[in-house]
Design a protein around this motif. Structure first.
Motif, PDB file in Angstrom:
ATOM      1  N   GLY A 154       0.825  -1.208   0.000  1.00  0.00           N
ATOM      2  CA  GLY A 154       0.000   0.000   0.000  1.00  0.00           C
ATOM      3  C   GLY A 154       0.853   1.249   0.000  1.00  0.00           C
ATOM      4  N   HIS A 155       1.926   1.255   0.783  1.00  0.00           N
ATOM      5  CA  HIS A 155       2.833   2.409   0.821  1.00  0.00           C
ATOM      6  C   HIS A 155       3.503   2.601  -0.539  1.00  0.00           C
ATOM      7  N   LEU A 156       4.022   1.514  -1.110  1.00  0.00           N
ATOM      8  CA  LEU A 156       4.730   1.612  -2.384  1.00  0.00           C
ATOM      9  C   LEU A 156       3.799   2.084  -3.497  1.00  0.00           C
ATOM     10  N   LEU A 157       2.652   1.425  -3.631  1.00  0.00           N
ATOM     11  CA  LEU A 157       1.722   1.789  -4.694  1.00  0.00           C
ATOM     12  C   LEU A 157       1.158   3.189  -4.473  1.00  0.00           C
ATOM     13  N   GLY A 158       0.854   3.515  -3.226  1.00  0.00           N
ATOM     14  CA  GLY A 158       0.363   4.852  -2.918  1.00  0.00           C
ATOM     15  C   GLY A 158       1.397   5.918  -3.264  1.00  0.00           C
ATOM     16  N   SER A 159       2.661   5.611  -3.007  1.00  0.00           N
ATOM     17  CA  SER A 159       3.733   6.563  -3.315  1.00  0.00           C
ATOM     18  C   SER A 159       3.894   6.742  -4.821  1.00  0.00           C
ATOM     19  N   TYR A 160       3.832   5.637  -5.561  1.00  0.00           N
ATOM     20  CA  TYR A 160       3.897   5.759  -7.027  1.00  0.00           C
ATOM     21  C   TYR A 160       2.707   6.576  -7.534  1.00  0.00           C
ATOM     22  N   ARG A 161       1.538   6.319  -6.985  1.00  0.00           N
ATOM     23  CA  ARG A 161       0.352   7.088  -7.392  1.00  0.00           C
ATOM     24  C   ARG A 161       0.542   8.573  -7.114  1.00  0.00           C
ATOM     25  N   GLN A 162       1.079   8.902  -5.944  1.00  0.00           N
ATOM     26  CA  GLN A 162       1.290  10.307  -5.589  1.00  0.00           C
ATOM     27  C   GLN A 162       2.296  10.956  -6.539  1.00  0.00           C
ATOM     28  N   LEU A 163       3.377  10.255  -6.834  1.00  0.00           N
ATOM     29  CA  LEU A 163       4.384  10.795  -7.749  1.00  0.00           C
ATOM     30  C   LEU A 163       3.786  11.001  -9.141  1.00  0.00           C
ATOM     31  N   ILE A 164       3.053  10.015  -9.627  1.00  0.00           N
ATOM     32  CA  ILE A 164       2.431  10.111 -10.954  1.00  0.00           C
ATOM     33  C   ILE A 164       1.431  11.272 -10.988  1.00  0.00           C
ATOM     34  N   HIS A 200       1.368  13.896  -9.099  1.00  0.00           N
ATOM     35  CA  HIS A 200       2.117  15.148  -8.991  1.00  0.00           C
ATOM     36  C   HIS A 200       2.720  15.538 -10.338  1.00  0.00           C
ATOM     37  N   GLU A 201       3.296  14.583 -11.036  1.00  0.00           N
ATOM     38  CA  GLU A 201       3.876  14.851 -12.359  1.00  0.00           C
ATOM     39  C   GLU A 201       2.805  15.295 -13.354  1.00  0.00           C
ATOM     40  N   ILE A 202       1.666  14.644 -13.325  1.00  0.00           N
ATOM     41  CA  ILE A 202       0.572  15.013 -14.232  1.00  0.00           C
ATOM     42  C   ILE A 202       0.145  16.455 -13.958  1.00  0.00           C
ATOM     43  N   GLU A 203       0.006  16.774 -12.686  1.00  0.00           N
ATOM     44  CA  GLU A 203      -0.416  18.127 -12.313  1.00  0.00           C
ATOM     45  C   GLU A 203       0.650  19.167 -12.692  1.00  0.00           C
ATOM     46  N   CYS A 204       1.904  18.899 -12.354  1.00  0.00           N
ATOM     47  CA  CYS A 204       2.982  19.864 -12.636  1.00  0.00           C
ATOM     48  C   CYS A 204       3.176  20.089 -14.134  1.00  0.00           C
TER      49      CYS A 204
END
Length: 163
Positions: A20-30, A32-36
């Motif tokens: 959950g931590h790993l997948l959640g972190s990848y989701r957050q990074l993705i 964030h990149e989409i938004e930026c």
């Protein structure tokens, strides 16, 4: 004392938490990149081959995110998976992805390994903790000194006399 069933249940819980931590972190990074980068889900869906709805559900956590999905999405948005994986799994926070120091350090791994493999005349053995600490300090000091020299050269170039 834990019986075998409790031990398996405990391990399963720990694995699920880590996943959950790993997948959640990848989701957050993705996300964030989409938004930026001001990307649209529609454009990203075309790039990855996923339909828009599925892609959005993967990113928001409403749908399973698998390794192949991470590979496809990161490739489409230009996220360096090695840096992302190291930031998430080793540093424990996806925001380390943007740490230039981490990027510089990771860029040294392949040339260092290649150099050791090409030049070593004896088998390489693991370093002791003290040796790791000493070597890490030495490498860090060299990188810092290099940066100081770069800054110094930049400062001197701006101080040139006018013609």
């Amino acid at each position: 004392m834990l019986d075998a069933g409790q031990l398996v249940g405990s391990l399963h819980t720990k694995v699920c938490m880590m996943e959950g931590h790993l997948l959640g972190s990848y989701r957050q990074l993705i996300a964030h990149e989409i938004e930026c980068r001001k990307l649209t889900i529609t454009a990203l869906a075309k790039e990855t081959g996923y339909n828009r709805r599925s892609l959005k559900r993967m990113i928001t956590g409403a749908q399973e995110l698998r390794a192949r999905d991470i590979i496809a999405i990161c490739g489409a948005i230009g996220v360096d998976r090695m840096v992302a994986t190291f930031a998430i799994e080793c540093m424990g926070n996806w925001q380390f992805y943007y740490d230039v120091t981490l990027q510089v350090t990771l860029s040294l791994i392949k040339p260092v390994v290649n150099r050791i493999n090409e030049s070593a005349t004896a088998a390489i053995e693991p370093l002791t903790n003290a040796a790791q600490k000493q070597l890490a300090s030495w490498i860090a000091d060299i990188v810092i000194r290099n940066q100081e020299q770069i800054y110094d050269r930049r400062d001197r170039l701006t101080d040139l006399p006018r013609l």
